[in-house]
Every structure is written in structure tokens, then in C-alpha cells.
Design a protein around this motif. Sequence first.
Motif, short mmCIF file in Angstrom:
data_model
loop_
_atom_site.label_atom_id
_atom_site.label_comp_id
_atom_site.label_asym_id
_atom_site.label_seq_id
_atom_site.Cartn_x
_atom_site.Cartn_y
_atom_site.Cartn_z
N MET A 58 0.83 -1.21 0.00
CA MET A 58 0.00 0.00 0.00
C MET A 58 0.86 1.26 0.00
N ALA A 59 2.01 1.19 0.64
CA ALA A 59 2.89 2.36 0.71
C ALA A 59 3.36 2.79 -0.68
N VAL A 60 3.57 1.83 -1.57
CA VAL A 60 4.11 2.17 -2.89
C VAL A 60 3.05 2.24 -3.98
N THR A 61 1.80 1.82 -3.67
CA THR A 61 0.78 1.80 -4.73
C THR A 61 -0.40 2.73 -4.48
N MET A 62 -0.61 3.17 -3.23
CA MET A 62 -1.83 3.91 -2.93
C MET A 62 -1.97 5.18 -3.77
N ALA A 63 -0.95 6.00 -3.83
CA ALA A 63 -1.02 7.24 -4.60
C ALA A 63 -1.16 6.94 -6.09
N GLY A 64 -0.43 5.94 -6.58
CA GLY A 64 -0.53 5.58 -7.99
C GLY A 64 -1.90 5.06 -8.35
N MET A 65 -2.51 4.28 -7.46
CA MET A 65 -3.86 3.78 -7.71
C MET A 65 -4.87 4.92 -7.70
N ALA A 66 -4.72 5.86 -6.75
CA ALA A 66 -5.63 7.01 -6.70
C ALA A 66 -5.57 7.81 -8.00
N LEU A 67 -4.37 7.97 -8.53
CA LEU A 67 -4.20 8.73 -9.77
C LEU A 67 -4.75 7.96 -10.97
N ALA A 68 -4.39 6.68 -11.08
CA ALA A 68 -4.79 5.88 -12.25
C ALA A 68 -6.30 5.66 -12.29
N ALA A 69 -6.91 5.41 -11.13
CA ALA A 69 -8.33 5.07 -11.07
C ALA A 69 -9.20 6.28 -10.78
N ALA A 70 -8.61 7.49 -10.70
CA ALA A 70 -9.37 8.71 -10.38
C ALA A 70 -10.19 8.50 -9.11
N TYR A 71 -9.55 7.94 -8.08
CA TYR A 71 -10.14 7.69 -6.76
C TYR A 71 -11.22 6.61 -6.80
N ALA B 147 -5.14 0.67 -16.39
CA ALA B 147 -4.00 1.04 -15.55
C ALA B 147 -4.25 0.65 -14.10
N GLY B 148 -5.47 0.83 -13.63
CA GLY B 148 -5.80 0.45 -12.26
C GLY B 148 -5.69 -1.04 -12.04
N LEU B 149 -6.14 -1.83 -13.02
CA LEU B 149 -6.06 -3.30 -12.89
C LEU B 149 -4.61 -3.78 -12.92
N LEU B 150 -3.76 -3.11 -13.70
CA LEU B 150 -2.34 -3.48 -13.72
C LEU B 150 -1.73 -3.32 -12.33
N ILE B 151 -2.06 -2.21 -11.67
CA ILE B 151 -1.55 -1.98 -10.32
C ILE B 151 -2.13 -3.01 -9.35
N ALA B 152 -3.42 -3.30 -9.49
CA ALA B 152 -4.08 -4.23 -8.57
C ALA B 152 -3.49 -5.63 -8.68
N ASN C 209 3.81 13.16 -2.26
CA ASN C 209 4.38 12.25 -1.25
C ASN C 209 4.11 10.79 -1.63
N ALA C 210 4.06 10.51 -2.93
CA ALA C 210 3.69 9.18 -3.40
C ALA C 210 4.64 8.09 -2.93
N SER C 211 5.92 8.41 -2.78
CA SER C 211 6.90 7.38 -2.40
C SER C 211 6.79 6.98 -0.93
N SER C 212 6.11 7.80 -0.12
CA SER C 212 5.94 7.48 1.30
C SER C 212 4.53 7.83 1.73
N ALA C 213 3.56 7.36 0.94
CA ALA C 213 2.18 7.79 1.12
C ALA C 213 1.61 7.44 2.49
N LEU C 214 1.85 6.24 2.99
CA LEU C 214 1.28 5.85 4.27
C LEU C 214 1.86 6.66 5.42
N VAL C 215 3.15 6.88 5.41
CA VAL C 215 3.79 7.68 6.46
C VAL C 215 3.29 9.12 6.38
N PHE C 216 3.11 9.62 5.16
CA PHE C 216 2.60 10.98 4.97
C PHE C 216 1.18 11.10 5.55
#
Length: 483
Positions: free
Chosen positions: A46-59, A221-226, A284-291
Amino acid sequence: MTDQPLTAIPRPTRVPAIPARLEPDAIGVAQDTIIGLASSAPAATMAVTMAGMALAAAYGGGPVIILCGIPMLILANTYRRLNLWNANCGASFEWVGRAINPYLGFLVGWMMLAGILAGTISVVVVLSPAVLAVFSTSVTSPWPNIFISTAVILVMATIAVIGIRLTARTQVGMAVIEYAILIGFSVWALIYVLGHHPGTFPPTRGWLSLTGIGGKGNLAAGLLIAVFMYTGWDATVYVNEEVKHRRVNPGRAAVFAVALLVLLYVLPQVGMQGVASPARLQANASSALVFVAQVLGGGGWAKVMAFALALSVIASTGTGIVTASRVAYGMASHRVLPPILGNVSRRYATPAIGTIIIAVILTAATWAYLLSTSIATVFTDVVSTTGLLFAGFYTLTALAAVFYYRRRIFTNAWDALLVGILPLAAAVFLGWVIVKSLQTAPATERWSLVGILGAGVVLMLVARFILQSPFFRIPLESAPREH
């Protein structure tokens, strides 16, 4: 008293040495499920994918993750059915080799090993930053990172050598803390966002759509991340020879692991993605959970989240060592890899030598990555193919089920669905993922994948003509037709 003839004197019978085996019935289905979860590393993923998923899937990442969970559950059930037929550490290596073709089976085994090793390296190299973040330490020198990574590899390898029981207990202990922190923060974040605190990005109906807010999400793109997020649950099957009811429980654990991963990914994605504005989240995509933890509760709570990340990558490193050594053990048992990898310690009932070799490979790769920029670039390209390797052998495993149960597909409606239509649909989905990924992948990643598969072909020829493995001459098997 008379002398007996020499031939009449009883001589001690020489009993042939029985090869040591892995410890049977060592762990239960719950512990095996935790091993599958730890291999996927929910917090680190989740730390490395959450921001990318939010962007790719438009939330709209929540529905996308759930959608991807459906073929993953189908695959997990396919693994369950195949494990009922043939339960050993080789898993897909054996299933594809015995149901479709032994040469293809070897390549699947090689893809499994390469995928597990590459995936483990990817978490090892980000391990030290997560650990150092707990102590608010930032360093530019590679040596603190090397020291922490090496120490963790050695500790987890030692635990793996000592036994699967200790490994399972260690994984359960870390999992309880990691998942409690991840779920706790997810619920806290969701309440925070629903409360419309200043600076948040409140939910809309688009969050419940596969195409996201305003239909701007990219489903592909969202499915690729998933797909990348879910990889690793199959670790439950690679320790099947050490699980109670080895033919039944590992498959059940795989299904349980995937179902729990749906929860562990959807809740943080939906709960945390709106804590800050889209711009701040992507910054802060690289450290999304800590952010997110920093926004919610300040620096102290950010350290708590960093601790969860550290536990996640440590647990994933441990399961990577265990599963890689078990897959190598299963393959070496057929002499398609050097027989030394198939040796089992009589004292610990683990493939101790193979475990040590895997640990040495991981340590060497970590040192090379952290000390050489050029090697780090190569490793980055290799690691980026991890999802493709997993998707590849998942696809071939699904096809192995169709091949093995082909006689029942046309005579039993239930089998036609469970081991015919659904696995084939999952294979088509993953094939689509592979094609879409290759279309967008840079040339360096494509050549990395070609190099990995090429090395597998070379090793296959070595196994066939130098090691002269009997595996390549095994007869193909299929389930008998039910009457």
C-alpha cells in the motif's frame, strides 16, 4: 559349546539411509494463511501503490481492487483443486509439467523462482529506509542501509533454517501488529475524511465507480496496479508439505489469504486516499502511508506507521527466503536443479543449505544494488518485471487445471465451471494484463524479461542434458472421468 560356522553368525543388517524430509503437520491453516498474507506485504504494498492507484483510477481504486480480487479468488481456488491432486513444494512446476508439458513445467518453476527472488530483492532494498524512518534518521551513505538489510536477511534466514514452526510463529507475531496498525489508521483516516476536516478530499459517488470521478479513471492502468498488489498469496502452497492435511489446508489458506487481501487493500485505499488533496498525495507518493499518518496525528504517529512498514518488509523478506528455498527444494528433488538444493537437515527438517544459498543471493544482490548505480539500474528493470512473472505462471497454472481436469469438464457441470470456464477466464484476464503491461513497458524492462526467460531456457537445457533429470520423461496425467 561348539563353534558356529562363520556363515551362521548373524551379521548386522545394513539399512539403507532414508533421506530426511520436511516436517509434516508442522503448521495449521491459519498460520499458512498468514504466510500468504506476509508474502504479499500489505503495508509495504500500500505504501508504494496507494497514490498511484488514486491517480490511475481517479479515486475509484476501491472497486478496481475488488474487481481484480475476483480472478484472484478464482486462481486461488484453482490452486486449491490442483493441490488436492498433487501436494508438493514444486506446486505449479509439478502441475504444469505433469498436466501440459515437462519442459513448460520447468520454465514455470524458473519463473516462480525468479519472481520470488526479484520480489524479495525489491522489498529488501527499501527495508532500511523504513527502519531508519522509525528513528528519524536520514543518511546518504549506503553502509547503514547495507548493515540493516544484511542483518535482517541473516536473522530471517536463521529463523527459516531452524524450522517452519518458528517461521510461522514469527510471521503471526509481526502480522498482528502490522495489520492492527494498518486497519486502525485506515478507519481513523476514513472517519477523518468523512468529517470534512480542512485540507481533506471528501468522497463522492465517483469513488464507487470503476472509472472513478467524472469517468476519468483508467481501468486498465488500475487493474495493472491491482494485479501487482495481490501477487504473493500463492506462498501458502509452497509450504504445503509442512502443513496439516497437506492436500486440503494449503489450498484453503490460499483462498482465505486472497479474501483477506481484498479487505487489507480496499480499506486503506478508500480510507486514506482522501486525507490530503490530490496534489499533496502525489507529491508524497513514495511514502504515502507515512505521509497520511503524519497528517492525521503528527510525527509520533508517522513513526508508528513507519514501524508497520518495517514489519511488513521484514515479514516479506522472511517468507521470500522460505518460499524460494521450498520451490528450489521441490525442483531439485527432480534433479532439474543441483541436488544440493534438495538436501534437508535432519536436525531442523528444513532445506537448510538451499535456504543459506538463497540468503547469500539476496545479500549479494542487496550489496550490489546499494553500492553500484549501474547495477541498481539493472536490478530496477528486473524488479519491475516481477508482476509479469507472477502473472505468467498464474496464467499457466490456470491452464494446467483445465488440461488436468479436461475429461470432467464435459461430463460434470460443477467441474466445468470451477476447473474449466472460470480458470480459463482468469487466464484470459491475466493474458490481457501481460499484453497491456508489455505495451506500456520501456524497452529495458522488456529486455529484462527476455533475459530472465532466456536464462531459464539455458538452465532447462542444462537440466535435461547435463543433470539428465528424469522429470522431462514423466508421463502426462489427467483426472479420470467421473461417472
